[in-house]
Design an enzyme around this catalytic site. Sequence first.
Site, short mmCIF file in Angstrom:
data_model
loop_
_atom_site.label_atom_id
_atom_site.label_comp_id
_atom_site.label_asym_id
_atom_site.label_seq_id
_atom_site.Cartn_x
_atom_site.Cartn_y
_atom_site.Cartn_z
N MET A 94 57.53 59.48 42.17
CA MET A 94 57.16 60.26 41.23
C MET A 94 58.48 60.96 40.23
O MET A 94 58.23 61.83 39.51
CB MET A 94 56.41 61.66 41.52
CG MET A 94 55.26 61.10 42.32
SD MET A 94 54.06 59.93 41.35
CE MET A 94 53.43 61.33 40.22
N ASN A 111 56.66 48.72 38.55
CA ASN A 111 55.90 49.84 38.54
C ASN A 111 54.61 49.54 38.66
O ASN A 111 54.31 48.69 38.14
CB ASN A 111 56.63 50.90 37.65
CG ASN A 111 55.91 52.25 37.93
OD1 ASN A 111 55.61 52.75 38.99
ND2 ASN A 111 55.22 52.86 36.84
N HIS A 113 50.98 51.45 37.42
CA HIS A 113 50.53 52.78 36.81
C HIS A 113 48.87 52.57 36.65
O HIS A 113 48.51 51.55 36.38
CB HIS A 113 51.16 52.39 35.29
CG HIS A 113 50.64 53.74 34.50
ND1 HIS A 113 51.37 54.99 34.81
CD2 HIS A 113 50.10 54.10 33.64
CE1 HIS A 113 50.74 55.84 33.83
NE2 HIS A 113 49.71 55.38 33.06
C1 GRF Z 1 49.02 55.34 42.20
O1 GRF Z 1 47.84 55.50 41.62
C2 GRF Z 1 50.04 54.67 41.42
O2 GRF Z 1 49.27 53.73 40.15
C3 GRF Z 1 50.61 55.84 40.91
O3 GRF Z 1 50.73 56.91 41.83
C4 GRF Z 1 49.65 56.61 42.70
C5 GRF Z 1 50.53 56.25 44.16
O4 GRF Z 1 49.44 56.07 45.12
N1 GRF Z 1 51.74 55.42 40.24
P1 GRF Z 1 49.85 55.51 46.55
O5 GRF Z 1 51.18 56.46 46.91
O6 GRF Z 1 50.29 54.17 46.26
O7 GRF Z 1 48.79 55.68 47.43
#
Ligand code: GRF
Length: 205
Positions: A94, A111, A113
């Site tokens: 994040m 990445n 998204h």
């Molecule tokens: C996912 O929806 C991803 O696309 C976004 O953050 C979320 C992370 O989910 N960047 P996780 O930690 O992989 O379960």
Amino acid sequence: MVFGKKVISFLASGRGSNFKAVAERVLDGSIKARLGILVVDRQDAKALDTAKQFGMESCFIDPKKYPDRRAHEEEMVRILRKHRTELVVAAGYMRILTPFFIKEFRNRIINIHPALLPSFPGVHAQQQAFEYGVKLTGCTTHFVDEGTDTGPIIMQAVVPVKDDDTLDTLSARILREEHRILPESVNLFCTGRLKVRGRKVIVLG
Ligand code: GRF
């Protein structure tokens, strides 16, 4: 053709389901790679438990312990290099990576998204799409560049929005596609089939 196995490391901040989806496929041999280390920026990241279950190395690098983002990332780079990382997978990480980090791993950071870029970049992408009222959304894998979710696109999957969707049902449907295209993109990278030409990613073979 035989390829040397690449070392994949991961960045995550939370649940880690995308990290799990990729790591499982490395462990079952369907992605020919080796697992490096999972780096998290939050001590309570659930991804840490998954890494432990997999017997994989992990570490929490506390951003608060460093005077600035650069110093935090220098430590991340040091750890990633120590593990001979060749590909970094940002799986729900994040924080925005700075140009310093990106330069260290140019075209070697993937990445995921949860929207069809370039629509709805940034945080809460599923919610942005849901509230906008689009009929189709989805998810995107891309190489990370200096912008926010602007790097060259590797794969996209389309997810229809149903009239009776809630944000939760839509997000769950998108997540299933994330767990499909992220491992697939990593596999393409590990088999040397991704070539970046400007903004475009060519998939060889
Ligand atoms: C996912 O929806 C991803 O696309 C976004 O953050 C979320 C992370 O989910 N960047 P996780 O930690 O992989 O379960």
